[in-house]
Design an enzyme around this catalytic site. Structure first.
Site, PDB file in Angstrom:
ATOM      1  N   ASN A 143       0.835  -1.197   0.000  1.00  0.00           N
ATOM      2  CA  ASN A 143       0.000   0.000   0.000  1.00  0.00           C
ATOM      3  C   ASN A 143       0.874   1.254   0.000  1.00  0.00           C
ATOM      4  O   ASN A 143       1.840   1.348   0.746  1.00  0.00           O
ATOM      5  CB  ASN A 143      -0.896  -0.016   1.243  1.00  0.00           C
ATOM      6  CG  ASN A 143      -1.970   1.048   1.204  1.00  0.00           C
ATOM      7  OD1 ASN A 143      -1.670   2.244   1.218  1.00  0.00           O
ATOM      8  ND2 ASN A 143      -3.221   0.635   1.151  1.00  0.00           N
TER       9      ASN A 143
ATOM     10  N   HIS B  57      -3.154   0.314  -3.757  1.00  0.00           N
ATOM     11  CA  HIS B  57      -3.285  -0.688  -2.710  1.00  0.00           C
ATOM     12  C   HIS B  57      -2.164  -1.706  -2.933  1.00  0.00           C
ATOM     13  O   HIS B  57      -1.504  -1.687  -3.980  1.00  0.00           O
ATOM     14  CB  HIS B  57      -4.655  -1.358  -2.814  1.00  0.00           C
ATOM     15  CG  HIS B  57      -5.785  -0.557  -2.211  1.00  0.00           C
ATOM     16  ND1 HIS B  57      -7.065  -1.040  -2.088  1.00  0.00           N
ATOM     17  CD2 HIS B  57      -5.801   0.691  -1.670  1.00  0.00           C
ATOM     18  CE1 HIS B  57      -7.832  -0.123  -1.505  1.00  0.00           C
ATOM     19  NE2 HIS B  57      -7.097   0.933  -1.253  1.00  0.00           N
TER      20      HIS B  57
ATOM     21  N   SER C 110      -7.873  -9.377   2.426  1.00  0.00           N
ATOM     22  CA  SER C 110      -8.933  -9.618   1.444  1.00  0.00           C
ATOM     23  C   SER C 110      -9.044  -8.436   0.466  1.00  0.00           C
ATOM     24  O   SER C 110      -9.155  -7.287   0.886  1.00  0.00           O
ATOM     25  CB  SER C 110     -10.257  -9.800   2.202  1.00  0.00           C
ATOM     26  OG  SER C 110     -11.309 -10.109   1.333  1.00  0.00           O
TER      27      SER C 110
ATOM     28  N   ASP D 284      -8.656   4.667   3.342  1.00  0.00           N
ATOM     29  CA  ASP D 284      -8.151   3.688   2.366  1.00  0.00           C
ATOM     30  C   ASP D 284      -9.264   2.837   1.767  1.00  0.00           C
ATOM     31  O   ASP D 284      -9.118   2.314   0.663  1.00  0.00           O
ATOM     32  CB  ASP D 284      -7.096   2.792   3.021  1.00  0.00           C
ATOM     33  CG  ASP D 284      -6.163   2.177   1.992  1.00  0.00           C
ATOM     34  OD1 ASP D 284      -5.600   2.941   1.182  1.00  0.00           O
ATOM     35  OD2 ASP D 284      -6.002   0.950   1.977  1.00  0.00           O
TER      36      ASP D 284
END
Lengths: 145, 145
Positions: free
Chosen positions: A39, A50, A77, A142
């Site tokens: 990230n 990301h 995830s 984020d």
């Protein structure tokens, strides 16, 4: 520990050491890493890098046949953006460190035939739990919240 | 011509002039452009900087409330990756130049409540038709085929 997930965790830890969000990823093709990343929201002021996107970007331009034989390892995830990138390139397998601190678009991936393995790894969870507790605003930023 | 779509077309044309793929995008908030961009596959060797992603990246880090009041203009129907980014940030409106040369993940966007307007603009179509005819391999690479 799977050596590729370890490499993804190493990327997450590197990001944390840089003051960033501790999510890392590696793209593996024919038993070697062709792209690794983490990230970059803090480090590069990026809204799109990301961990998974950074790994894809660092892999450079690859032929379709390469992506279709890759496995993507990510410590967390994958969100809708990263899942969309996985679908764009037809990456068939994703190994996920954990999905307890954040559940991404796993159902979208599965609906489109992507094979998912979720490790529920305690190191991955610990990195995110602590980061979210200490930086709740950054974390919400984020994930667009 | 809608002035924001014209700005997206200007980005697409700029990319073409640079030898790149002619897809452009602008992110509009409160009647001004906060991010503009174009496909960077050729220019930056990027696998993730589609026009929409480049516009988002160039907008920098924005609070969630900003994205949720934005409209994204793009000369071409957004692929799964770009659509995933639109969903991540909750961008509520997307204006699409055309979807005849490429149909992106419009159904995914609509299923998630994103309002789409498709202009079927002849300039947008002309740019892509010519590019695809002259550079079929590059185009396939850009959409993971």
């Amino acid at each position: 520990m799977d050596k590729w997930m370890q490499a993804a965790i190493d990327e997450a830890t590197k990001s944390l050491d840089q003051g960033g969000i501790p999510i890392g990823s590696v793209l593996v093709y024919q038993d070697r890493i062709i792209g690794r990343g983490h990230n970059q929201r803090i480090q590069k002021g990026s809204s799109i890098l990301h961990g998974e996107m950074d790994a894809l970007e660092n892999a450079g331009r690859q032929p379709a046949a390469v992506y279709k034989a890759c496995t993507l390892y990510t410590t967390l995830s994958p969100c809708t953006m990263c899942s969309g990138a996985i679908l764009l390139y037809g990456i068939p397998k994703v190994v996920i460190g954990e999905n307890r601190t954040f559940m991404g678009a796993e159902s979208l991936l599965e609906q489109n035939g992507v094979s998912l393995t979720v490790l529920q790894d305690e190191i991955c969870q610990g990195l995110m739990q602590r980061f979210i507790r200490e930086n709740p605003k950054l974390w919400k930023e984020d994930i667009g919240e």
